[in-house]
Design a protein around this motif. Structure first.
Motif, mmCIF file in Angstrom:
data_model
loop_
_atom_site.group_PDB
_atom_site.id
_atom_site.type_symbol
_atom_site.label_atom_id
_atom_site.label_comp_id
_atom_site.label_asym_id
_atom_site.label_seq_id
_atom_site.Cartn_x
_atom_site.Cartn_y
_atom_site.Cartn_z
ATOM 1 N N PHE A 37 0.835 -1.208 0.000
ATOM 2 C CA PHE A 37 0.000 0.000 0.000
ATOM 3 C C PHE A 37 0.864 1.250 0.000
ATOM 4 O O PHE A 37 0.594 2.202 -0.753
ATOM 5 C CB PHE A 37 -0.933 0.003 1.215
ATOM 6 N N LEU A 38 1.907 1.278 0.833
ATOM 7 C CA LEU A 38 2.787 2.451 0.884
ATOM 8 C C LEU A 38 3.473 2.686 -0.459
ATOM 9 O O LEU A 38 3.577 3.831 -0.926
ATOM 10 C CB LEU A 38 3.835 2.271 1.984
ATOM 11 N N THR A 39 3.935 1.609 -1.072
ATOM 12 C CA THR A 39 4.607 1.742 -2.370
ATOM 13 C C THR A 39 3.651 2.300 -3.416
ATOM 14 O O THR A 39 4.000 3.220 -4.169
ATOM 15 C CB THR A 39 5.145 0.377 -2.825
ATOM 16 N N TRP A 40 2.458 1.728 -3.475
ATOM 17 C CA TRP A 40 1.453 2.222 -4.429
ATOM 18 C C TRP A 40 1.090 3.668 -4.149
ATOM 19 O O TRP A 40 1.074 4.515 -5.062
ATOM 20 C CB TRP A 40 0.201 1.344 -4.359
ATOM 21 N N PHE A 41 0.840 3.999 -2.885
ATOM 22 C CA PHE A 41 0.408 5.347 -2.519
ATOM 23 C C PHE A 41 1.479 6.379 -2.854
ATOM 24 O O PHE A 41 1.179 7.442 -3.430
ATOM 25 C CB PHE A 41 0.071 5.397 -1.024
ATOM 26 N N LEU A 42 2.724 6.081 -2.505
ATOM 27 C CA LEU A 42 3.801 7.028 -2.783
ATOM 28 C C LEU A 42 4.046 7.186 -4.279
ATOM 29 O O LEU A 42 4.498 8.241 -4.730
ATOM 30 C CB LEU A 42 5.080 6.586 -2.074
ATOM 31 N N CYS A 43 3.757 6.139 -5.036
ATOM 32 C CA CYS A 43 3.887 6.243 -6.496
ATOM 33 C C CYS A 43 2.806 7.120 -7.107
ATOM 34 O O CYS A 43 3.081 7.906 -8.014
ATOM 35 C CB CYS A 43 3.828 4.846 -7.127
ATOM 36 N N ALA A 101 -1.630 8.664 -12.168
ATOM 37 C CA ALA A 101 -2.058 7.854 -11.021
ATOM 38 C C ALA A 101 -2.774 6.593 -11.479
ATOM 39 O O ALA A 101 -2.592 5.508 -10.905
ATOM 40 C CB ALA A 101 -2.967 8.680 -10.107
ATOM 41 N N ILE A 102 -3.569 6.710 -12.526
ATOM 42 C CA ILE A 102 -4.270 5.538 -13.075
ATOM 43 C C ILE A 102 -3.267 4.542 -13.647
ATOM 44 O O ILE A 102 -3.392 3.330 -13.438
ATOM 45 C CB ILE A 102 -5.280 5.987 -14.154
ATOM 46 N N VAL A 103 -2.254 5.038 -14.353
ATOM 47 C CA VAL A 103 -1.234 4.158 -14.932
ATOM 48 C C VAL A 103 -0.533 3.371 -13.827
ATOM 49 O O VAL A 103 -0.378 2.144 -13.916
ATOM 50 C CB VAL A 103 -0.207 4.978 -15.741
ATOM 51 N N SER A 104 -0.101 4.056 -12.777
ATOM 52 C CA SER A 104 0.583 3.376 -11.676
ATOM 53 C C SER A 104 -0.328 2.365 -10.994
ATOM 54 O O SER A 104 0.113 1.275 -10.614
ATOM 55 C CB SER A 104 1.077 4.403 -10.642
ATOM 56 N N THR A 105 -1.605 2.706 -10.863
ATOM 57 C CA THR A 105 -2.548 1.802 -10.201
ATOM 58 C C THR A 105 -2.755 0.527 -11.010
ATOM 59 O O THR A 105 -2.790 -0.582 -10.451
ATOM 60 C CB THR A 105 -3.893 2.512 -9.988
ATOM 61 N N VAL A 106 -2.882 0.657 -12.317
ATOM 62 C CA VAL A 106 -3.040 -0.522 -13.176
ATOM 63 C C VAL A 106 -1.833 -1.444 -13.025
ATOM 64 O O VAL A 106 -1.967 -2.669 -12.905
ATOM 65 C CB VAL A 106 -3.218 -0.102 -14.651
ATOM 66 N N TYR A 107 -0.643 -0.858 -12.990
ATOM 67 C CA TYR A 107 0.578 -1.659 -12.845
ATOM 68 C C TYR A 107 0.601 -2.394 -11.510
ATOM 69 O O TYR A 107 0.912 -3.590 -11.447
ATOM 70 C CB TYR A 107 1.804 -0.754 -12.970
ATOM 71 N N PHE A 108 0.264 -1.701 -10.433
ATOM 72 C CA PHE A 108 0.327 -2.336 -9.119
ATOM 73 C C PHE A 108 -0.770 -3.382 -8.920
ATOM 74 O O PHE A 108 -0.570 -4.343 -8.179
ATOM 75 C CB PHE A 108 0.288 -1.275 -8.021
ATOM 76 N N VAL A 109 -1.888 -3.206 -9.564
ATOM 77 C CA VAL A 109 -2.915 -4.253 -9.529
ATOM 78 C C VAL A 109 -2.380 -5.528 -10.175
ATOM 79 O O VAL A 109 -2.507 -6.637 -9.626
ATOM 80 C CB VAL A 109 -4.208 -3.786 -10.227
ATOM 81 N N ASP A 133 13.763 -1.719 -10.720
ATOM 82 C CA ASP A 133 13.005 -1.192 -11.855
ATOM 83 C C ASP A 133 12.103 -0.036 -11.426
ATOM 84 O O ASP A 133 10.953 0.049 -11.845
ATOM 85 C CB ASP A 133 12.170 -2.315 -12.472
ATOM 86 N N ALA A 134 12.642 0.865 -10.604
ATOM 87 C CA ALA A 134 11.831 1.957 -10.069
ATOM 88 C C ALA A 134 11.329 2.901 -11.148
ATOM 89 O O ALA A 134 10.242 3.487 -11.025
ATOM 90 C CB ALA A 134 12.637 2.739 -9.031
ATOM 91 N N ASN A 135 12.095 3.062 -12.223
ATOM 92 C CA ASN A 135 11.684 3.991 -13.277
ATOM 93 C C ASN A 135 10.382 3.562 -13.956
ATOM 94 O O ASN A 135 9.660 4.405 -14.490
ATOM 95 C CB ASN A 135 12.778 4.113 -14.333
ATOM 96 N N LEU A 136 10.099 2.263 -13.958
ATOM 97 C CA LEU A 136 8.904 1.795 -14.672
ATOM 98 C C LEU A 136 7.628 2.406 -14.101
ATOM 99 O O LEU A 136 6.895 3.085 -14.838
ATOM 100 C CB LEU A 136 8.842 0.273 -14.655
ATOM 101 N N PRO A 137 7.294 2.210 -12.816
ATOM 102 C CA PRO A 137 6.048 2.802 -12.307
ATOM 103 C C PRO A 137 6.149 4.299 -12.037
ATOM 104 O O PRO A 137 5.124 4.963 -11.871
ATOM 105 C CB PRO A 137 5.822 2.037 -10.992
ATOM 106 N N MET A 138 7.373 4.839 -12.018
ATOM 107 C CA MET A 138 7.527 6.248 -11.674
ATOM 108 C C MET A 138 7.493 7.171 -12.888
ATOM 109 O O MET A 138 6.933 8.268 -12.813
ATOM 110 C CB MET A 138 8.840 6.460 -10.908
#
Length: 403
Positions: A37-43, A101-109, A133-138
């Motif tokens: 959750f923290l990783t997703w939220f901070l992203c 935010a939607i892009v990051s959420t789709v990835y984390f799902v 691979d931090a650059n991918l969701p960021m």
């Protein structure tokens, strides 16, 4: 300090908990939920973050209607799927921030569905995937969506949900050009399903890795490329990418640790190719073969890294892994080596960013708008992104070849 570095530090701290809670599965699971959750939220709270912002914002703010996109896809800067995605959201009045935010959420799902296949050590696995691979969701919006759909495609294929598989194939291929290659490889080798993975495959990968840390592959490949019937501009581009390779990189030890763990496991137990296993082996072959060339590997590795991590964790958590006489020693040694390398990668990322003239990955979140003018923040971040491409691009990428 960049937001990605902050997330990496949090995951490094929480990742230690997996080794302390092996006999408390419920607590380990709860810590994973907190870490995830923290990783997703901070992203998702990042705001106009990263060097690619300058290109994505201009495209998003002037994207044509989706009907025009579909009719004139060849004229667009980005792939059709991503352009349609942006066009629909823009027509609905969704801001650029919420799009990211939607892009990051789709990835984390998608990543969550994959990580839940691991019975133990999920937080440690999440730490590895993000740090490497931090650059991918960021920052990599198009490829982030393509990787998410690729993950969902593989999981659907493994569960024999072929209609969903077909849908995710289309989406993965339409959001980033690299997705076409990854999807084609996976579907082509899916015929290996239920075949036994031979031990010699991993032994060969170990041998190739050992050779590549000694031999500069660029000097072998460049003359061959010049002999092939490519136009001069294509040949020059290929040779340029290979020239930027490095023989000795810290990531060598990560790949070697992964392959050695798999080789020892297969030695004591016959392992069948599952769909996830097929993707893992394809990924390992590419990561080992292109180990020296970060610029080429960067676009490929994101698709396979989560599967390699999940596959290894699943095997090491299997009861059959206890048949290895030195199972505990192998597992603990690998964990210590990987953790030290994750610490080094995080520190290296921090120092590289600190050396930049302009750092578009500085700490900037949507909460900054509570006490600052929105347009001023946006202008500042856009200027940082432009300065990155003007002053820091080549220097930063060469230094970043640890990955």
């Amino acid at each position: 300090m960049s937001l990605a570095t902050v997330i990496s530090i949090i995951l490094l701290l929480l990742g230690l908990s997996d080794g302390l809670t092996t006999r408390m599965p419920r607590l380990q699971r709860d810590i994973f939920y907190v870490a995830f959750f923290l990783t997703w939220f901070l992203c998702i709270i990042k705001y106009y973050y990263g060097s690619d912002t300058v290109n994505y914002v201009r495209f998003y703010e002037h994207v044509p209607h989706y009907t025009y996109v579909l009719a004139h896809s060849a004229e667009l800067t980005f792939e059709t799927g991503f352009a349609v995605f942006c066009s629909v959201l823009h027509s609905w009045g969704v801001s650029y921030y919420w799009m990211t935010a939607i892009v990051s959420t789709v990835y984390f799902v998608a990543l969550y569905f994959l990580l839940r296949m691991i019975p133990q050590g999920r937080t440690f696995a999440l730490m590895i995937v993000f740090v490497l691979d931090a650059n991918l969701p960021m920052v990599q919006l198009r490829q982030c969506m393509a990787v998410a759909f690729f993950i969902l495609m593989v999981l659907s294929l493994q569960n024999k949900r072929y209609l969903l598989t077909a849908l995710f194939v289309i989406l993965a291929c339409s959001f980033h050009r690299s997705g076409i290659f990854m999807v084609a490889l996976t579907l082509f080798f899916s015929v290996l399903h239920s075949k036994t993975i031979p031990l010699y495959l991993y032994q060969l990968l170990i041998f190739v890795l050992a050779i590549l840390i000694i031999i500069p592959l660029y000097k072998v490949i460049a003359p061959v490329v010049r002999l092939l019937p490519f136009p001069d501009e294509y040949a020059d581009t290929i040779v340029l990418h290979f020239r930027k390779g490095r023989q000795v990189q810290m990531v060598f030890f990560i790949y070697m640790t992964a392959v050695v763990c798999l080789a020892h496991y297969v030695q004591y137990r016959k392992t069948l190719f599952s769909t996830v296993g097929i993707v893992t082996v394809i990924g390992l072959v590419f990561m080992v073969s292109f180990y020296q060339f970060f610029f080429l590997l960067n676009r490929i590795r994101s698709y396979f890294l989560p599967f390699v991590v999940v596959y290894i964790f699943r095997l090491l958590s299997d009861k059959d892994a206890l048949q290895i006489p030195y199972a505990a020693l192998l597992k603990q040694t690998a964990a210590v080596v990987i953790y030290v390398l994750m610490l080094h990668a995080t520190y290296r990322s921090y120092t590289n960013n600190h050396q930049l003239i302009s750092n578009p990955s500085n700490m900037c979140t949507v909460f900054e708008l509570l006490h600052a003018d929105k347009h001023a923040v946006q202008s500042r971040q856009m200027q940082l992104a432009e300065n990155y491409w003007r002053y820091d691009y080549m220097k930063h990428d060469v230094q970043n070849q640890i990955k």
